[in-house]
Design a protein around this motif. Structure first.
Motif, PDB file in Angstrom:
ATOM      1  N   SER A 209       0.833  -1.202   0.000  1.00  0.00           N
ATOM      2  CA  SER A 209       0.000   0.000   0.000  1.00  0.00           C
ATOM      3  C   SER A 209       0.870   1.255   0.000  1.00  0.00           C
ATOM      4  N   GLU A 210       1.903   1.249   0.813  1.00  0.00           N
ATOM      5  CA  GLU A 210       2.838   2.375   0.877  1.00  0.00           C
ATOM      6  C   GLU A 210       3.524   2.596  -0.477  1.00  0.00           C
ATOM      7  N   LEU A 211       3.980   1.518  -1.098  1.00  0.00           N
ATOM      8  CA  LEU A 211       4.637   1.626  -2.406  1.00  0.00           C
ATOM      9  C   LEU A 211       3.667   2.123  -3.471  1.00  0.00           C
ATOM     10  N   ASN A 212       2.444   1.609  -3.469  1.00  0.00           N
ATOM     11  CA  ASN A 212       1.445   2.073  -4.436  1.00  0.00           C
ATOM     12  C   ASN A 212       1.176   3.565  -4.271  1.00  0.00           C
ATOM     13  N   TYR A 213       1.122   4.023  -3.034  1.00  0.00           N
ATOM     14  CA  TYR A 213       0.906   5.457  -2.777  1.00  0.00           C
ATOM     15  C   TYR A 213       2.067   6.273  -3.333  1.00  0.00           C
ATOM     16  N   ARG A 214       3.304   5.820  -3.086  1.00  0.00           N
ATOM     17  CA  ARG A 214       4.471   6.544  -3.583  1.00  0.00           C
ATOM     18  C   ARG A 214       4.533   6.527  -5.109  1.00  0.00           C
ATOM     19  N   ILE A 215       4.151   5.403  -5.727  1.00  0.00           N
ATOM     20  CA  ILE A 215       4.128   5.321  -7.190  1.00  0.00           C
ATOM     21  C   ILE A 215       3.081   6.275  -7.752  1.00  0.00           C
ATOM     22  N   MET A 216       1.914   6.332  -7.107  1.00  0.00           N
ATOM     23  CA  MET A 216       0.872   7.266  -7.558  1.00  0.00           C
ATOM     24  C   MET A 216       1.356   8.707  -7.446  1.00  0.00           C
ATOM     25  N   ALA A 217       2.025   9.029  -6.341  1.00  0.00           N
ATOM     26  CA  ALA A 217       2.533  10.393  -6.153  1.00  0.00           C
ATOM     27  C   ALA A 217       3.571  10.730  -7.226  1.00  0.00           C
ATOM     28  N   LEU A 218       4.454   9.792  -7.537  1.00  0.00           N
ATOM     29  CA  LEU A 218       5.456  10.023  -8.583  1.00  0.00           C
ATOM     30  C   LEU A 218       4.803  10.167  -9.952  1.00  0.00           C
ATOM     31  N   THR A 219       3.778   9.369 -10.220  1.00  0.00           N
ATOM     32  CA  THR A 219       3.062   9.465 -11.497  1.00  0.00           C
ATOM     33  C   THR A 219       2.395  10.826 -11.620  1.00  0.00           C
ATOM     34  N   ARG A 220       1.777  11.289 -10.529  1.00  0.00           N
ATOM     35  CA  ARG A 220       1.137  12.604 -10.544  1.00  0.00           C
ATOM     36  C   ARG A 220       2.181  13.704 -10.773  1.00  0.00           C
ATOM     37  N   LYS A 221       3.317  13.591 -10.084  1.00  0.00           N
ATOM     38  CA  LYS A 221       4.378  14.586 -10.246  1.00  0.00           C
ATOM     39  C   LYS A 221       4.915  14.582 -11.680  1.00  0.00           C
ATOM     40  N   LEU A 222       5.058  13.396 -12.245  1.00  0.00           N
ATOM     41  CA  LEU A 222       5.531  13.277 -13.626  1.00  0.00           C
ATOM     42  C   LEU A 222       4.539  13.917 -14.591  1.00  0.00           C
ATOM     43  N   ASN A 223       3.255  13.661 -14.389  1.00  0.00           N
ATOM     44  CA  ASN A 223       2.227  14.273 -15.236  1.00  0.00           C
ATOM     45  C   ASN A 223       2.237  15.791 -15.117  1.00  0.00           C
ATOM     46  N   GLU A 224       2.420  16.291 -13.911  1.00  0.00           N
ATOM     47  CA  GLU A 224       2.459  17.738 -13.708  1.00  0.00           C
ATOM     48  C   GLU A 224       3.676  18.355 -14.386  1.00  0.00           C
ATOM     49  N   LEU A 225       4.829  17.685 -14.295  1.00  0.00           N
ATOM     50  CA  LEU A 225       6.031  18.181 -14.981  1.00  0.00           C
ATOM     51  C   LEU A 225       5.835  18.192 -16.492  1.00  0.00           C
ATOM     52  N   GLN A 226       5.199  17.154 -17.013  1.00  0.00           N
ATOM     53  CA  GLN A 226       4.970  17.092 -18.450  1.00  0.00           C
ATOM     54  C   GLN A 226       3.990  18.170 -18.895  1.00  0.00           C
ATOM     55  N   GLN A 227       2.982  18.427 -18.080  1.00  0.00           N
ATOM     56  CA  GLN A 227       2.033  19.495 -18.416  1.00  0.00           C
ATOM     57  C   GLN A 227       2.725  20.855 -18.366  1.00  0.00           C
ATOM     58  N   TYR A 228       3.574  21.055 -17.364  1.00  0.00           N
ATOM     59  CA  TYR A 228       4.346  22.299 -17.256  1.00  0.00           C
ATOM     60  C   TYR A 228       5.252  22.451 -18.480  1.00  0.00           C
ATOM     61  N   ALA A 229       5.931  21.362 -18.863  1.00  0.00           N
ATOM     62  CA  ALA A 229       6.827  21.404 -20.024  1.00  0.00           C
ATOM     63  C   ALA A 229       6.055  21.756 -21.289  1.00  0.00           C
ATOM     64  N   ALA A 230       4.852  21.219 -21.429  1.00  0.00           N
ATOM     65  CA  ALA A 230       4.036  21.528 -22.598  1.00  0.00           C
ATOM     66  C   ALA A 230       3.642  23.001 -22.607  1.00  0.00           C
ATOM     67  N   ASN A 231       3.377  23.561 -21.432  1.00  0.00           N
ATOM     68  CA  ASN A 231       2.965  24.964 -21.351  1.00  0.00           C
ATOM     69  C   ASN A 231       4.101  25.918 -21.688  1.00  0.00           C
ATOM     70  N   ILE A 232       5.316  25.597 -21.283  1.00  0.00           N
ATOM     71  CA  ILE A 232       6.426  26.515 -21.560  1.00  0.00           C
ATOM     72  C   ILE A 232       7.148  26.167 -22.853  1.00  0.00           C
ATOM     73  N   GLY A 233       6.781  25.042 -23.469  1.00  0.00           N
ATOM     74  CA  GLY A 233       7.493  24.551 -24.649  1.00  0.00           C
ATOM     75  C   GLY A 233       7.499  25.495 -25.826  1.00  0.00           C
ATOM     76  N   ASP A 234       6.403  26.224 -26.037  1.00  0.00           N
ATOM     77  CA  ASP A 234       6.351  27.106 -27.209  1.00  0.00           C
ATOM     78  C   ASP A 234       6.954  28.477 -26.937  1.00  0.00           C
ATOM     79  N   GLY A 235       7.366  28.718 -25.716  1.00  0.00           N
ATOM     80  CA  GLY A 235       8.044  29.975 -25.407  1.00  0.00           C
ATOM     81  C   GLY A 235       7.143  31.086 -24.939  1.00  0.00           C
ATOM     82  N   THR A 236       5.859  30.896 -25.038  1.00  0.00           N
ATOM     83  CA  THR A 236       4.935  31.920 -24.571  1.00  0.00           C
ATOM     84  C   THR A 236       3.991  31.290 -23.561  1.00  0.00           C
ATOM     85  N   LEU A 237       3.644  32.054 -22.590  1.00  0.00           N
ATOM     86  CA  LEU A 237       2.678  31.598 -21.595  1.00  0.00           C
ATOM     87  C   LEU A 237       1.465  32.503 -21.687  1.00  0.00           C
TER      88      LEU A 237
END
Length: 179
Positions: free
Chosen positions: A18-46
């Motif tokens: 259960s602890e590992l699943n929680y940590r994996i979910m948190a990492l997946t969420r963080k990864l998704n947020e980083l990818q969304q952030y990267a997509a937002n700044i990728g074109d150079g304009t916000l």
């Protein structure tokens, strides 16, 4: 082994899973947020829409990047503009000599055009640097996630083994009736 030991070990494995699943979910969420952030700044304009779609956890980083990259690109463009000013002035004089007019608006527009290009070049440097940082973070998160998933598979195998051992132990404790 006692049946209580198996029951305790099963409980402990379930807790760890259960602890590992929680940590994996948190990492997946963080990864998704980083990818969304990267997509937002990728074109150079916000845009305002980009800012509204930024995950809450990335809002401060987005604002900091916007301010840092803008200020840095502005300073870099100004420095480059100062270094290039003799060449730019010579080009403006040549253009005015060819057209035989002294239009200060044309000179200002040309300088603004050069400055905007320099600014965009500097801004791209900051974007590339931020993308390198994001790629590194993404790799680290993926490595951590893979490590945790491996641990989870090992725990699942141990759980199955524990269940089988518990069944065997229960069989040995089962009373045998002889008629």
């Amino acid at each position: 082994m006692s049946l209580l030991v198996f029951a305790y070990r099963k409980y402990e494995i379930i807790r760890q899973k259960s602890e590992l699943n929680y940590r994996i979910m948190a990492l997946t969420r963080k990864l998704n947020e980083l990818q969304q952030y990267a997509a937002n700044i990728g074109d150079g304009t916000l845009s305002m829409n980009d800012m509204l779609n930024v995950p809450a956890s990335m809002f401060n980083r987005t604002m900091a990047f916007m301010m840092y990259s803008h200020n840095g690109a502005l300073r870099g463009a100004q420095m480059n503009m100062q270094m290039m000013s003799p060449q730019i002035n010579m080009q403006i004089q040549q253009m005015q000599a060819m057209s035989q007019t002294q239009d200060p608006n044309a000179a200002a527009m040309y300088q603004q055009y050069i400055f905007n290009n320099l600014y965009q070049q500097e801004l791209q440097k900051y974007q590339k640097h931020e993308q390198k940082l994001l790629n590194q973070q993404e790799k680290e998160i993926q490595q951590e996630k893979a490590r945790l998933e491996t641990q989870l598979r090992m725990l699942e195998a141990e759980f199955e083994s524990t269940v089988q051992s518990e069944k065997q132990a229960a069989q040995s404790w089962k009373p045998e009736y002889v008629a």
